[in-house]
Motif scaffolding. Sequence first.
Motif, PDB file in Angstrom:
ATOM      1  N   SER A 246      26.178   6.796  27.157  1.00  0.00           N
ATOM      2  CA  SER A 246      27.123   6.029  27.992  1.00  0.00           C
ATOM      3  C   SER A 246      28.553   6.552  27.922  1.00  0.00           C
ATOM      4  N   PHE A 247      28.944   7.200  26.808  1.00  0.00           N
ATOM      5  CA  PHE A 247      30.342   7.638  26.690  1.00  0.00           C
ATOM      6  C   PHE A 247      30.675   8.709  27.728  1.00  0.00           C
ATOM      7  N   GLY A 248      29.851   9.726  27.846  1.00  0.00           N
ATOM      8  CA  GLY A 248      30.100  10.772  28.842  1.00  0.00           C
ATOM      9  C   GLY A 248      29.952  10.255  30.258  1.00  0.00           C
ATOM     10  N   LYS A 249      28.968   9.364  30.462  1.00  0.00           N
ATOM     11  CA  LYS A 249      28.697   8.821  31.800  1.00  0.00           C
ATOM     12  C   LYS A 249      29.900   8.054  32.348  1.00  0.00           C
ATOM     13  N   LYS A 250      30.656   7.422  31.439  1.00  0.00           N
ATOM     14  CA  LYS A 250      31.849   6.650  31.844  1.00  0.00           C
ATOM     15  C   LYS A 250      32.860   7.549  32.559  1.00  0.00           C
ATOM     16  N   TYR A 251      32.996   8.786  32.093  1.00  0.00           N
ATOM     17  CA  TYR A 251      33.975   9.713  32.671  1.00  0.00           C
ATOM     18  C   TYR A 251      33.392  10.553  33.805  1.00  0.00           C
ATOM     19  N   ASP A 252      32.116  10.831  33.720  1.00  0.00           N
ATOM     20  CA  ASP A 252      31.498  11.814  34.622  1.00  0.00           C
ATOM     21  C   ASP A 252      30.127  11.307  35.069  1.00  0.00           C
ATOM     22  N   PRO A 253      30.102  10.283  35.918  1.00  0.00           N
ATOM     23  CA  PRO A 253      28.819   9.658  36.277  1.00  0.00           C
ATOM     24  C   PRO A 253      27.839  10.587  36.976  1.00  0.00           C
ATOM     25  N   THR A 254      28.323  11.604  37.665  1.00  0.00           N
ATOM     26  CA  THR A 254      27.407  12.513  38.365  1.00  0.00           C
ATOM     27  C   THR A 254      26.928  13.670  37.482  1.00  0.00           C
ATOM     28  N   GLY A 255      27.568  13.833  36.303  1.00  0.00           N
ATOM     29  CA  GLY A 255      27.115  14.867  35.364  1.00  0.00           C
ATOM     30  C   GLY A 255      27.556  16.279  35.700  1.00  0.00           C
ATOM     31  N   LYS A 256      28.729  16.433  36.334  1.00  0.00           N
ATOM     32  CA  LYS A 256      29.176  17.788  36.716  1.00  0.00           C
ATOM     33  C   LYS A 256      29.380  18.688  35.482  1.00  0.00           C
ATOM     34  N   PHE A 257      29.874  18.083  34.383  1.00  0.00           N
ATOM     35  CA  PHE A 257      30.090  18.838  33.141  1.00  0.00           C
ATOM     36  C   PHE A 257      28.755  19.349  32.592  1.00  0.00           C
ATOM     37  N   ILE A 258      27.758  18.471  32.569  1.00  0.00           N
ATOM     38  CA  ILE A 258      26.422  18.851  32.070  1.00  0.00           C
ATOM     39  C   ILE A 258      25.820  19.934  32.957  1.00  0.00           C
ATOM     40  N   ARG A 259      25.930  19.783  34.262  1.00  0.00           N
ATOM     41  CA  ARG A 259      25.329  20.759  35.180  1.00  0.00           C
ATOM     42  C   ARG A 259      25.964  22.145  35.012  1.00  0.00           C
ATOM     43  N   HIS A 260      27.268  22.156  34.699  1.00  0.00           N
ATOM     44  CA  HIS A 260      27.949  23.451  34.528  1.00  0.00           C
ATOM     45  C   HIS A 260      27.478  24.168  33.271  1.00  0.00           C
ATOM     46  N   PHE A 261      27.428  23.455  32.149  1.00  0.00           N
ATOM     47  CA  PHE A 261      27.113  24.109  30.878  1.00  0.00           C
ATOM     48  C   PHE A 261      25.613  24.095  30.535  1.00  0.00           C
ATOM     49  N   LEU A 262      24.846  23.240  31.221  1.00  0.00           N
ATOM     50  CA  LEU A 262      23.381  23.214  31.029  1.00  0.00           C
ATOM     51  C   LEU A 262      22.714  23.406  32.389  1.00  0.00           C
ATOM     52  N   PRO A 263      22.729  24.624  32.915  1.00  0.00           N
ATOM     53  CA  PRO A 263      22.174  24.844  34.259  1.00  0.00           C
ATOM     54  C   PRO A 263      20.695  24.476  34.389  1.00  0.00           C
ATOM     55  N   VAL A 264      19.984  24.389  33.263  1.00  0.00           N
ATOM     56  CA  VAL A 264      18.582  23.975  33.312  1.00  0.00           C
ATOM     57  C   VAL A 264      18.451  22.562  33.893  1.00  0.00           C
ATOM     58  N   LEU A 265      19.533  21.773  33.819  1.00  0.00           N
ATOM     59  CA  LEU A 265      19.513  20.403  34.341  1.00  0.00           C
ATOM     60  C   LEU A 265      20.286  20.263  35.658  1.00  0.00           C
ATOM     61  N   LYS A 266      20.657  21.372  36.271  1.00  0.00           N
ATOM     62  CA  LYS A 266      21.556  21.310  37.432  1.00  0.00           C
ATOM     63  C   LYS A 266      20.957  20.540  38.611  1.00  0.00           C
ATOM     64  N   ASP A 267      19.617  20.477  38.712  1.00  0.00           N
ATOM     65  CA  ASP A 267      18.992  19.783  39.838  1.00  0.00           C
ATOM     66  C   ASP A 267      18.451  18.408  39.457  1.00  0.00           C
ATOM     67  N   MET A 268      18.745  17.968  38.243  1.00  0.00           N
ATOM     68  CA  MET A 268      18.281  16.634  37.814  1.00  0.00           C
ATOM     69  C   MET A 268      19.110  15.571  38.531  1.00  0.00           C
ATOM     70  N   PRO A 269      18.481  14.572  39.135  1.00  0.00           N
ATOM     71  CA  PRO A 269      19.251  13.512  39.812  1.00  0.00           C
ATOM     72  C   PRO A 269      20.217  12.827  38.852  1.00  0.00           C
ATOM     73  N   LYS A 270      21.337  12.365  39.404  1.00  0.00           N
ATOM     74  CA  LYS A 270      22.381  11.794  38.547  1.00  0.00           C
ATOM     75  C   LYS A 270      21.895  10.578  37.766  1.00  0.00           C
ATOM     76  N   GLU A 271      20.871   9.873  38.305  1.00  0.00           N
ATOM     77  CA  GLU A 271      20.348   8.697  37.603  1.00  0.00           C
ATOM     78  C   GLU A 271      19.738   9.061  36.249  1.00  0.00           C
ATOM     79  N   TYR A 272      19.322  10.333  36.111  1.00  0.00           N
ATOM     80  CA  TYR A 272      18.612  10.750  34.892  1.00  0.00           C
ATOM     81  C   TYR A 272      19.337  11.845  34.115  1.00  0.00           C
TER      82      TYR A 272
END
Length: 519
Positions: free
Chosen positions: A413-439
């Motif tokens: 929940s801490f990261g989600k508060k700042y970045d609900p769509t996960g742009k940070f995760i998608r940039h540094f973990l490209p394996v998850l770049k196509d995972m829907p934001k809900e997950y």
Amino acid sequence: MESSSSSNSMIWFRKGLRIHDNPALELAQKGSKHLFPVFVLDPYYIDPDSFASSPGSSRAGINRIQFLLESLVDLDCGLRRLESRLLVLKGEPVQVIARLLKDWNIGKLCFEFDTEPYAQTRDNKVKDIASASGIEVFSPVSHTLFDPAEVIRKNGGKAPLTYQSFVAIAGKPSAPLLSIYSKLPPIGDIAGYKILGVPSIHDLGYKDVKQEFSPFRGGETEALKRLKENLVNKKWVAEFEKPKGDPSEFIKPATTVLSPYLKCVHDAYKTVKKHTQPPVSLAGQLLWRDFFYTVAFGTPNFDRMHGNKICKQIPWRDDEKLFVAWRDAQTGYPWIDAIMIQLKKWGWMHHLARHSVACFLTRGDLFIHWEKGRDVFERLLIDSDWAINSGNWLWLSCSSFFYQYHRIYSPISFGKKYDPTGKFIRHFLPVLKDMPKEYIYEPWTAPLSIQSQANCIIGKDYPKPASKECKRQIGAAYALNLSGEAPDAEEKLNSLRRKLEEDDQDALQNMRQKKRMHK
């Protein structure tokens, strides 16, 4: 008649790789006929280690070494503009400096005061060698705003253990030096020494390094440029508040060490009447830095748990598999893993991101020893700092300074508060770049069909989340309330560790029994 040695001075650069506001340089050049600006590449810090977990030496990752080399190149350019240059040598520093003092007929040696235990041992040896030869030694305080020894003296011989008491005792810092040099004394006879330029990363033996380097470049020029850009925005300076800020914003400049420029911050405060106050203000953060330096300088074994009088003794779990999963960004928690990849690639991350991964490793989730996390940060961060790094790990593991161990940074929940769509995760973990934001923060909860569409099967393409259970263990350690200096601390700690391990085994057996009953 003046002797030749008394007119030869050496400035030995170490941390303060700058020309502006440098008391050691001011003392070295004053009244000198010749000035020898020296930097010694220390094998302890520089030499490649093939057994290290990532490219670099045993003490420093490749980004940290590259940042140092960039800083040296910039320092050399600055000295050359003043008709001097940086004399770079390699070897065990005490041996190298001792040889140079003799061979270059040095009469005055100047270097900034360093509080780290390794540096203290090194510097005391050099001082003894120089003094025995009648060489004047000056080691002014300039890496910190205050002299830690003086603050401790004012506090009755003990380091103040709260920020508020430190600020009350320390008072106001002295003004920065405003000296501007048009020219420095020339370099004298180097007695046949072959002085090369600042080496490249490849020159140091890192031949096969292919990784991208940190986007944050080293050097005084870059630091002053960032400082100027930030301080121009007086409203930003006035409203800066440390606990706030977005840890998911990754296209941002790294934090610059502002200690020599505290006056600039106060000027901005005068212009913007309504501003934040210490400890959360920008000026307050500079005081936090000095607070940690002072406590570290006045506390034996500050960087470890055993023998550290201000550190709570906690039976941290010795689980190498979980530690490596954290270090190598394989915990299965995307927010945590993305931050650890940013650390490895860039050598930097936002302070709240640092808090997240430090809490996760220690009191929040994995219950792994803070010393192991501290060593990873020390090696990989380009802004790594022994006192501040150790102080922050003591704080974030609730081993000292901060004791509300039940307050944790959620890895979801801490990261989600700042970045609900996960742009940070998608940039540094490209394996998850196509995972829907809900997950994106909990990919293991995504139905298999969604995982297939995202080309990321959990447990195959990306790990399942690491197991965790912390509050019970750290609560038991707090109840025991062991001091690091207690004579029976280790015995009691081992006893508690065995009890917690037995409880874990009992809980595991009960869980298995319940599973069998349900079958």
